[in-house]
Design a protein around this motif. Sequence first.
Motif, mmCIF file in Angstrom:
data_model
loop_
_atom_site.group_PDB
_atom_site.id
_atom_site.type_symbol
_atom_site.label_atom_id
_atom_site.label_comp_id
_atom_site.label_asym_id
_atom_site.label_seq_id
_atom_site.Cartn_x
_atom_site.Cartn_y
_atom_site.Cartn_z
ATOM 1 N N SER A 7 24.764 -12.584 -42.903
ATOM 2 C CA SER A 7 23.746 -13.557 -42.534
ATOM 3 C C SER A 7 24.213 -14.260 -41.262
ATOM 4 O O SER A 7 25.083 -13.759 -40.554
ATOM 5 C CB SER A 7 23.509 -14.542 -43.680
ATOM 6 O OG SER A 7 22.463 -15.441 -43.379
ATOM 7 N N GLU A 11 19.911 -18.131 -39.736
ATOM 8 C CA GLU A 11 19.219 -17.882 -41.001
ATOM 9 C C GLU A 11 19.480 -19.014 -41.986
ATOM 10 O O GLU A 11 18.579 -19.444 -42.705
ATOM 11 C CB GLU A 11 19.655 -16.548 -41.604
ATOM 12 C CG GLU A 11 18.878 -16.216 -42.868
ATOM 13 C CD GLU A 11 19.190 -14.850 -43.454
ATOM 14 O OE1 GLU A 11 18.426 -14.407 -44.321
ATOM 15 O OE2 GLU A 11 20.207 -14.227 -43.048
ATOM 16 N N CYS A 15 16.649 -21.268 -43.659
ATOM 17 C CA CYS A 15 16.569 -21.277 -45.118
ATOM 18 C C CYS A 15 16.672 -22.702 -45.653
ATOM 19 O O CYS A 15 15.922 -23.104 -46.553
ATOM 20 C CB CYS A 15 17.680 -20.388 -45.679
ATOM 21 S SG CYS A 15 17.637 -20.180 -47.458
ATOM 22 N N PHE A 49 14.234 -14.926 -35.783
ATOM 23 C CA PHE A 49 15.603 -15.203 -35.364
ATOM 24 C C PHE A 49 15.927 -14.623 -33.993
ATOM 25 O O PHE A 49 16.954 -14.954 -33.408
ATOM 26 C CB PHE A 49 16.596 -14.697 -36.420
ATOM 27 C CG PHE A 49 16.383 -15.326 -37.763
ATOM 28 C CD1 PHE A 49 16.372 -16.697 -37.918
ATOM 29 C CD2 PHE A 49 16.163 -14.538 -38.880
ATOM 30 C CE1 PHE A 49 16.155 -17.294 -39.148
ATOM 31 C CE2 PHE A 49 15.948 -15.115 -40.126
ATOM 32 C CZ PHE A 49 15.944 -16.490 -40.259
ATOM 33 N N ASN A 55 15.182 -20.932 -32.690
ATOM 34 C CA ASN A 55 16.447 -21.197 -33.383
ATOM 35 C C ASN A 55 17.006 -22.561 -32.975
ATOM 36 O O ASN A 55 17.458 -23.349 -33.810
ATOM 37 C CB ASN A 55 17.471 -20.107 -33.077
ATOM 38 C CG ASN A 55 17.122 -18.770 -33.696
ATOM 39 O OD1 ASN A 55 16.434 -18.713 -34.718
ATOM 40 N ND2 ASN A 55 17.578 -17.693 -33.085
ATOM 41 N N ARG A 86 24.689 -12.904 -47.186
ATOM 42 C CA ARG A 86 23.621 -12.945 -48.191
ATOM 43 C C ARG A 86 24.133 -12.179 -49.404
ATOM 44 O O ARG A 86 24.690 -11.092 -49.249
ATOM 45 C CB ARG A 86 22.350 -12.307 -47.631
ATOM 46 C CG ARG A 86 21.156 -12.410 -48.558
ATOM 47 C CD ARG A 86 19.919 -11.827 -47.910
ATOM 48 N NE ARG A 86 19.367 -12.699 -46.893
ATOM 49 C CZ ARG A 86 18.514 -13.681 -47.141
ATOM 50 N NH1 ARG A 86 18.129 -13.927 -48.374
ATOM 51 N NH2 ARG A 86 18.047 -14.422 -46.163
#
Length: 198
Positions: A7, A11, A15, A49, A55, A86
């Motif tokens: 990841s 991200e 998240c 992304f 970002n 992840r």
Amino acid sequence: MQVLGISSEDEMVACFLSGELSSRRFGRNLRSGLAAAGHSEQLLTRPDFADIGANRARRALLAATRGYGENRDLFENFPPHVTWTRALVSPDEAAGVRYLDYSYWIELSGGSRRPVDAAARIKAGLRAFDVPNEPFIDASHALAGGERFPPLILVGERQDDLVCLEGHLRLTAYALAGFPTDIECLIGTAPTMGLWAQ
């Protein structure tokens, strides 16, 4: 633990913000921050992304609302360089995750910071600081009804000793439901994470 892949910081930030967008507690403040910066919710709900500007905007929003990258608020003592992966965390591993070191979560869990202890206390009708437990119960019912939750964000110096960074309500709902399945998570590790994840 089953590692699904690499990841990234971008991200994790997306998240984190997406999880808080649906939060009763934090969603309103986040929407205000989006509006003040001239962004729509799509910045969080449909992250790209590959878009460097988006970002950067998400990092700025997390800095403004929670102190990310500024060594303050929730992210005080949070290391600047974290390795993100992840993964699927097993029920036993999830039961060992600790809440962050914050008075509400300490009280809710009876001092252990363990979600299984919080779940037992909630089932016994105990409240932390007289805050209603219904959001946890509602979330566990949604889980039992088949709803899929966004990934939890867990951090630690190692992958076998983790603290919840984002997703405490969801983690508690899993505990109330008896951790019925593996849980998708973003996991951040850093040698100095112990300064934050005590």
